[in-house]
Write a protein that holds these residues in place. Structure first.
Motif, PDB file in Angstrom:
ATOM      1  N   ARG A 176      13.339 -49.419  12.141  1.00  0.00           N
ATOM      2  CA  ARG A 176      12.101 -48.523  11.711  1.00  0.00           C
ATOM      3  C   ARG A 176      12.518 -47.279  11.146  1.00  0.00           C
ATOM      4  NH1 ARG A 176       7.364 -49.013  16.038  1.00  0.00           N
ATOM      5  NH2 ARG A 176       6.558 -48.201  14.137  1.00  0.00           N
ATOM      6  N   VAL A 177      13.228 -46.577  11.800  1.00  0.00           N
ATOM      7  CA  VAL A 177      13.826 -45.096  11.427  1.00  0.00           C
ATOM      8  C   VAL A 177      14.449 -45.225  10.115  1.00  0.00           C
ATOM      9  CG1 VAL A 177      14.878 -43.097  12.000  1.00  0.00           C
ATOM     10  CG2 VAL A 177      13.580 -44.084  13.616  1.00  0.00           C
TER      11      VAL A 177
ATOM     12  N   ALA B 110      19.559 -58.869  12.881  1.00  0.00           N
ATOM     13  CA  ALA B 110      18.484 -59.544  12.618  1.00  0.00           C
ATOM     14  C   ALA B 110      17.642 -58.933  11.705  1.00  0.00           C
ATOM     15  CB  ALA B 110      17.590 -59.844  14.054  1.00  0.00           C
ATOM     16  N   GLY B 111      17.722 -57.669  11.534  1.00  0.00           N
ATOM     17  CA  GLY B 111      16.834 -56.884  10.440  1.00  0.00           C
ATOM     18  C   GLY B 111      17.453 -57.031   8.996  1.00  0.00           C
ATOM     19  N   GLY B 112      18.607 -57.462   9.074  1.00  0.00           N
ATOM     20  CA  GLY B 112      19.346 -57.798   7.618  1.00  0.00           C
ATOM     21  C   GLY B 112      20.450 -56.756   7.254  1.00  0.00           C
TER      22      GLY B 112
ATOM     23  N   ASP C 253      22.285 -40.104  10.336  1.00  0.00           N
ATOM     24  CA  ASP C 253      20.706 -40.570   9.956  1.00  0.00           C
ATOM     25  C   ASP C 253      20.117 -40.907  11.580  1.00  0.00           C
ATOM     26  OD1 ASP C 253      20.900 -40.894   7.016  1.00  0.00           O
ATOM     27  OD2 ASP C 253      22.497 -42.179   7.585  1.00  0.00           O
ATOM     28  N   VAL C 254      20.596 -41.317  12.477  1.00  0.00           N
ATOM     29  CA  VAL C 254      20.160 -41.572  13.633  1.00  0.00           C
ATOM     30  C   VAL C 254      21.108 -41.629  14.863  1.00  0.00           C
ATOM     31  CG1 VAL C 254      18.882 -43.274  15.188  1.00  0.00           C
ATOM     32  CG2 VAL C 254      18.580 -43.343  12.777  1.00  0.00           C
ATOM     33  N   ILE C 255      20.475 -40.702  15.937  1.00  0.00           N
ATOM     34  CA  ILE C 255      21.278 -40.345  17.137  1.00  0.00           C
ATOM     35  C   ILE C 255      20.790 -41.425  18.061  1.00  0.00           C
ATOM     36  CG2 ILE C 255      21.914 -38.861  18.871  1.00  0.00           C
ATOM     37  CD1 ILE C 255      21.159 -36.729  16.530  1.00  0.00           C
ATOM     38  N   LEU C 256      21.526 -42.178  18.842  1.00  0.00           N
ATOM     39  CA  LEU C 256      21.057 -43.065  19.787  1.00  0.00           C
ATOM     40  C   LEU C 256      21.518 -42.571  21.233  1.00  0.00           C
ATOM     41  CD1 LEU C 256      21.602 -45.468  17.151  1.00  0.00           C
ATOM     42  CD2 LEU C 256      19.755 -46.416  18.984  1.00  0.00           C
TER      43      LEU C 256
ATOM     44  N   ALA D 276      15.937 -50.710  21.374  1.00  0.00           N
ATOM     45  CA  ALA D 276      16.226 -49.571  20.707  1.00  0.00           C
ATOM     46  C   ALA D 276      16.855 -49.936  19.231  1.00  0.00           C
ATOM     47  CB  ALA D 276      17.537 -49.018  21.437  1.00  0.00           C
ATOM     48  N   GLY D 277      17.466 -51.275  18.917  1.00  0.00           N
ATOM     49  CA  GLY D 277      17.870 -51.521  17.760  1.00  0.00           C
ATOM     50  C   GLY D 277      16.633 -51.444  16.715  1.00  0.00           C
ATOM     51  N   ARG D 278      15.621 -52.409  17.247  1.00  0.00           N
ATOM     52  CA  ARG D 278      14.146 -52.448  16.501  1.00  0.00           C
ATOM     53  C   ARG D 278      13.767 -51.088  15.953  1.00  0.00           C
ATOM     54  NH1 ARG D 278      14.015 -57.118  20.093  1.00  0.00           N
ATOM     55  NH2 ARG D 278      12.677 -55.763  21.592  1.00  0.00           N
TER      56      ARG D 278
END
Length: 327
Positions: free
Chosen positions: A280-281, A59-61, A95-98, A274-276
Motif C-alpha cells: 500500500r505504501v 501476490a501484489g504483482g 522507499d520503505v523501512i521494515l 506487513a507485506g500487504r
C-alpha cells in the motif's frame, strides 16, 4: 551523394534507438523501489517474516529485482548496533523501512520522521513510543502488532471440545510470570463458564505425571507460556495420547509437536500482513493514514492426527476456518 544521405539517415536512426533504449533503461531503474529490512537477530521467526513479506509483494504483482530490491541488516541482538545500522541505511533514502522488532522500530523512528516505517510484531507500539494510538498515526509510522490476549484464546476451547467444562492447566508455581498468567486465565475461564483445574510441575520431569493426575478430572489441558512445561512438551504429548485428554496450546510450534490446536500469530502471518501494508505504501498510501493492524481473527492451527490420538472429533466448520491443518 544519395548513399551519404542514406548512411546519415541510418546512423541517426541508430543513435535515436540507442537513446530511447537508454532512457527506457533509466526509467526502469528509477522505478525499482528500495526496501530495507532491519532485524535484531536472525531466527526461524524472522525468516518466516521475510518470506511472508516477499510472498505478499509477489501476490501484489511485484517481482524482486525488477520492481523492488531488499537490503537487510542484522544487529546481532544489540540495540546499539541496530541504531547505527538504521542510521546508515536511512542515509540511502529507501522507499520503505521494515523494522522486525521493537528496538529496530525505535531506532528507525529516532533517525527519520519522513521516510515510511512499517514495524512488524511490536506488541504495544503505543507503549514503545512509536505511535500515539491504535488508529492512523498521522506520522511516517504504521505497522503490524502481534498482540494476542488470553481472552482471544478462550473461544478455541469450545470450538475443539464443545461440551468442555473443566480445563486443566499445568504450570511452575515458582515462576511468578507463569503464575500471574495462570491467574488471569483462571478469571477469563470463569467468565466463560469454565472451571480451571490446576496442577503444578516445578521441574520438566514432573510435567508428565502432572498431566496423568488430570486424567478423568478435566475435559482438556490448555498449555500457556510456561517455560518448564514447554521443555517437557514431548512427554506431555505422549501422556495426552495415552490418556486421551485433548491438548490445546498457545503456539503453532506445539501443534507441530502434537497438540490438537492453537490460536497463534506466526512469523509468516506477520510477514504477510506487513507485506500487504508495504504494498500500500509503495502504491502511494501515506503510513500516517494507515491504522495499526491488529489481527481481529487470529489464525487457528490444527493437527488432525493429534486429534484422532486424543479422542477429538474436529468439526467441519473448524477445519475449514483453520489457517493450516497438519495431517
Amino acid at each position: 551523394m544519395k548513399m551519404n544521405h542514406r548512411f546519415i539517415a541510418t546512423l541517426i536512426a541508430r543513435i535515436l534507438l540507442c537513446l530511447s533504449m537508454s532512457i527506457a533503461s533509466l526509467s526502469a531503474s528509477a522505478q525499482i523501489k528500495s526496501l530495507v529490512i532491519l532485524t535484531l537477530e536472525d531466527s526461524d521467526t524472522t525468516e518466516e517474516i521475510r518470506s511472508g513479506i516477499r510472498d505478499a509483494l509477489r501476490a501484489g504483482g511485484l517481482q524482486e529485482g525488477k520492481q523492488y530490491k531488499i537490503q537487510s541488516a542484522n544487529a546481532q541482538g544489540s540495540p546499539e548496533i541496530a541504531s547505527k545500522q538504521a542510521l546508515e541505511l536511512i542515509r540511502g533514502k529507501p522507499d520503505v523501512i521494515l523494522a522486525l522488532s521493537q528496538p529496530n522500530a525505535q531506532a528507525a523512528a529516532a533517525h527519520t520522521t519522513t521516510m515510511p516505517i512499517v514495524f512488524v510484531g511490536v506488541t504495544d507500539p503505543i507503549e514503545a513510543g512509536l505511535v500515539p494510538g491504535w488508529g492512523a498515526s498521522g506520522t511516517n509510522v504504521t505497522g503490524v502488532s502481534d498482540v494476542l490476549t488470553l481472552s482471544r484464546r478462550i473461544p478455541l476451547i469450545r470450538q475443539v471440545v464443545p461440551a468442555a467444562k473443566r480445563v486443566g492447566v499445568i504450570f511452575n508455581a515458582t515462576d511468578t510470570a507463569s503464575v500471574a498468567q495462570v491467574r488471569e486465565f483462571q478469571t477469563l475461564l470463569g467468565e466463560a463458564g469454565l472451571v480451571m483445574v490446576e496442577a503444578t510441575a516445578n521441574r520438566p520431569i514432573d510435567v508428565a505425571s502432572a498431566a496423568r493426575s488430570m486424567a478423568g478430572k478435566v475435559d482438556l489441558i490448555y498449555t500457556l507460556h510456561d517455560a518448564t512445561v514447554l521443555k517437557a512438551y514431548a512427554q506431555l504429548v505422549a501422556t495426552a495420547n495415552q490418556t486421551r485428554v485433548p491438548l490445546l496450546a498457545s503456539e503453532f510450534a506445539q501443534v507441530k509437536q502434537g497438540a490438537v490446536a492453537a490460536v497463534d500469530i506466526t512469523g509468516r502471518d506477520l510477514g504477510l500482513a506487513a507485506g500487504r501494508l508495504t504494498l500500500r505504501v509503495l502504491r502511494g498510501a501515506k503510513p500516517g493514514t494507515i491504522p495499526i493492524e491488529v489481527m481481529q481473527k487470529p489464525p487457528v492451527y490444527l493437527n488432525s492426527q493429534a486429534a484422532q490420538r486424543q479422542g477429538v472429533g474436529l468439526s467441519e466448520s473448524l477445519v475449514k476456518s483453520a489457517s493450516q491443518v497438519l495431517k
